[in-house]
Design a protein around this motif. Structure first.
Motif, short mmCIF file in Angstrom:
data_model
loop_
_atom_site.label_atom_id
_atom_site.label_comp_id
_atom_site.label_asym_id
_atom_site.label_seq_id
_atom_site.Cartn_x
_atom_site.Cartn_y
_atom_site.Cartn_z
N ILE A 117 1.36 -8.93 -2.60
CA ILE A 117 1.37 -8.37 -1.24
C ILE A 117 2.42 -7.27 -1.17
N ILE A 118 2.17 -6.26 -0.34
CA ILE A 118 3.10 -5.15 -0.16
C ILE A 118 3.61 -5.16 1.28
N ILE A 119 4.93 -5.07 1.43
CA ILE A 119 5.56 -5.00 2.75
C ILE A 119 6.31 -3.68 2.80
N SER A 120 5.99 -2.83 3.80
CA SER A 120 6.55 -1.48 3.80
C SER A 120 7.01 -1.05 5.19
N ASP A 121 8.14 -0.35 5.22
CA ASP A 121 8.57 0.36 6.41
C ASP A 121 7.62 1.55 6.62
N ILE A 122 7.65 2.14 7.81
CA ILE A 122 6.79 3.29 8.08
C ILE A 122 7.54 4.60 7.87
N MET A 123 8.67 4.76 8.53
CA MET A 123 9.41 6.01 8.47
C MET A 123 10.35 6.00 7.26
N MET A 124 9.96 6.76 6.22
CA MET A 124 10.74 6.84 4.99
C MET A 124 10.68 8.26 4.46
N PRO A 125 11.67 8.70 3.67
CA PRO A 125 11.63 10.04 3.07
C PRO A 125 10.65 10.10 1.90
N ASN A 126 10.33 11.31 1.49
CA ASN A 126 9.48 11.59 0.31
C ASN A 126 8.03 11.15 0.50
N CYS A 127 7.81 9.87 0.67
CA CYS A 127 6.45 9.34 0.87
C CYS A 127 6.56 8.21 1.88
N ASN A 128 6.08 8.44 3.11
CA ASN A 128 6.25 7.44 4.15
C ASN A 128 5.23 6.31 4.03
N GLY A 129 5.31 5.37 4.96
CA GLY A 129 4.44 4.19 4.89
C GLY A 129 2.97 4.51 5.01
N TYR A 130 2.62 5.49 5.88
CA TYR A 130 1.22 5.88 6.03
C TYR A 130 0.67 6.44 4.72
N GLU A 131 1.46 7.30 4.07
CA GLU A 131 1.02 7.91 2.81
C GLU A 131 0.89 6.86 1.71
N LEU A 132 1.82 5.92 1.69
CA LEU A 132 1.74 4.84 0.71
C LEU A 132 0.50 4.00 0.93
N LEU A 133 0.23 3.63 2.19
CA LEU A 133 -0.96 2.84 2.50
C LEU A 133 -2.23 3.58 2.11
N LYS A 134 -2.26 4.89 2.38
CA LYS A 134 -3.45 5.68 2.01
C LYS A 134 -3.64 5.70 0.49
N ASN A 135 -2.55 5.87 -0.26
CA ASN A 135 -2.64 5.86 -1.73
C ASN A 135 -3.15 4.51 -2.24
N ILE A 136 -2.67 3.44 -1.64
CA ILE A 136 -3.08 2.10 -2.05
C ILE A 136 -4.56 1.88 -1.77
N ARG A 137 -5.00 2.24 -0.58
CA ARG A 137 -6.40 2.01 -0.19
C ARG A 137 -7.37 2.90 -0.94
N ASN A 138 -6.89 4.04 -1.45
CA ASN A 138 -7.77 4.94 -2.21
C ASN A 138 -7.79 4.64 -3.70
N ASN A 139 -7.02 3.65 -4.14
CA ASN A 139 -6.95 3.31 -5.56
C ASN A 139 -7.67 1.98 -5.79
N PRO A 140 -8.80 1.99 -6.52
CA PRO A 140 -9.57 0.74 -6.71
C PRO A 140 -8.79 -0.36 -7.41
N LYS A 141 -7.71 -0.01 -8.11
CA LYS A 141 -6.91 -1.02 -8.80
C LYS A 141 -6.06 -1.82 -7.82
#
Length: 352
Positions: free
Chosen positions: A49-73
């Motif tokens: 399971i992944i637990i993430s803050d939203i507001m972060m530098p470099n790559c925020n929570g939304y971008e991380l979630l999008k990367n995760i959901r777009n990766n079939p692995k």
């Protein structure tokens, strides 16, 4: 087995507090401070399971979630947001991307644990419904696959040695090549699944001399097969490196096989190896079809390039497995390539 959690939080005090509380509650946790570093962790460690803050530098929570959901692995891993904002104004985008849950700061650790357990229970229920065959959880299945394959290969070796008929020998060679190819493919799939589930055993204290392993791979590729006719220029120093023999052989074989596979059969492959700053650097250089910068960035499991133009055999796991294994032994694998001119693959492994 303890539940594996990836925590992504940029505020150090909050991150350390959550980690400590989850560790006290018997969770296995890895933490990072932004989404970019979290994605690098996922290359070699898969959480439950992944637990993430939203507001972060470099790559925020939304971008991380999008990367995760777009990766079939990774796209089925439950994802929980930590948020200090009201969900109706803050999570519309996250809901569209497929957030599993959120928890508003400040919160009690009991609330977070309840969400973790609830989402994992649901995830396991869905996984059990969809999984038909999950090899990395069943050593019996692995045994049932390998046993007949080893029987075939052993019998073919005997028939090759005892045959005096050239025509039959050609048939035996063809059968052996096919069986070895199938064995290699199945081994890659099993290794990939084990690495993805963190079930692959990394022998962190293992040591091996690199020169004999390199010669063994070259012998198998060049001298014991009719597949490749490349010449090889060797400039290597021997050294004892910190990696298991079977893992080093896999990495070397894949890199050398690719160099020969994507080069003219009469071309030269250069292999340069030397020790520097407590690492052993090995370069394999070919003058083959090369790769674009975009293709290098896209390297991953089951990814192949230009299959309609260049005949490829395999399922696109060899280079990905090699990179993942090398990194698990605290080394690196780098690729430098120019389309139409060739490729240089460099691996660095700690000296034992």
């Amino acid at each position: 087995m303890r539940t594996k959690i990836l925590l992504v939080e940029d505020e150090q005090q909050i991150r350390e507090t959550i980690c400590e509380l989850l560790l006290l509650n018997n969770f296995d946790i890895v933490s990072e401070e932004d989404g970019c570093k979290a994605m690098q962790i996922l290359d070699r460690w898969k959480p439950d399971i992944i637990i993430s803050d939203i507001m972060m530098p470099n790559c925020n929570g939304y971008e991380l979630l999008k990367n995760i959901r777009n990766n079939p692995k990774f796209n089925q891993i439950p994802f929980v947001f930590l948020t200090a904002k009201k969900p109706e104004t803050d999570l519309l985008e996250a809901n569209k991307l497929g957030i599993d849950a959120y928890i508003t700061k400040p919160f009690k650790i009991e609330e977070l644990i309840t969400i973790i357990e609830t989402k994992l229970k649901r995830y396991k229920e869905l996984k059990n419904q969809s999984d038909v065959l999950d090899i990395h959880f069943d050593d019996f299945i692995i045994h049932e696959i390998n046993t007949p394959l080893y029987g075939i290969l052993g019998s073919i070796n005997f028939l090759q040695e005892s045959s005096t008929n050239p025509e039959k020998t050609d048939y035996f060679n063809a059968i052996k090549t096919s069986a070895e190819s199938l064995n290699r493919t199945l081994t890659h799939i099993i290794n990939y699944q084990k690495l993805s589930a963190n079930h692959y055993y990394i022998a962190s204290n293992a040591t091996i001399e690199i020169a004999p392993c390199l010669n063994e791979c070259l012998e198998k590729l060049l001298y014991n097969s009719k597949k490749y006719k490349n010449s090889v220029a060797l400039e290597i120093e021997n050294a004892t490196v910190n990696i298991a023999r079977k893992d080093l052989l896999l990495v070397l074989f894949e890199i050398l096989d690719n160099a020969m596979k994507f080069s003219d059969s009469q071309s030269e492959i250069k292999i340069i190896g030397k020790e520097k700053n407590n690492f052993y650097f090995l370069k394999v250089i070919d003058s083959g079809i090369g790769m674009s910068e975009k293709q290098i960035k896209q390297i991953g499991p089951f990814i192949q390039f230009n299959r309609d133009v260049h005949e490829q055999k395999g399922i696109g796991l060899g280079l990905f497995l090699s990179k993942t294994l090398i990194e698990n032994y605290n080394g690196k694998l780098k690729i430098f390539s120019v389309e139409g001119k060739g490729t240089e693959v460099e691996i660095s492994i700690p000296i034992a």
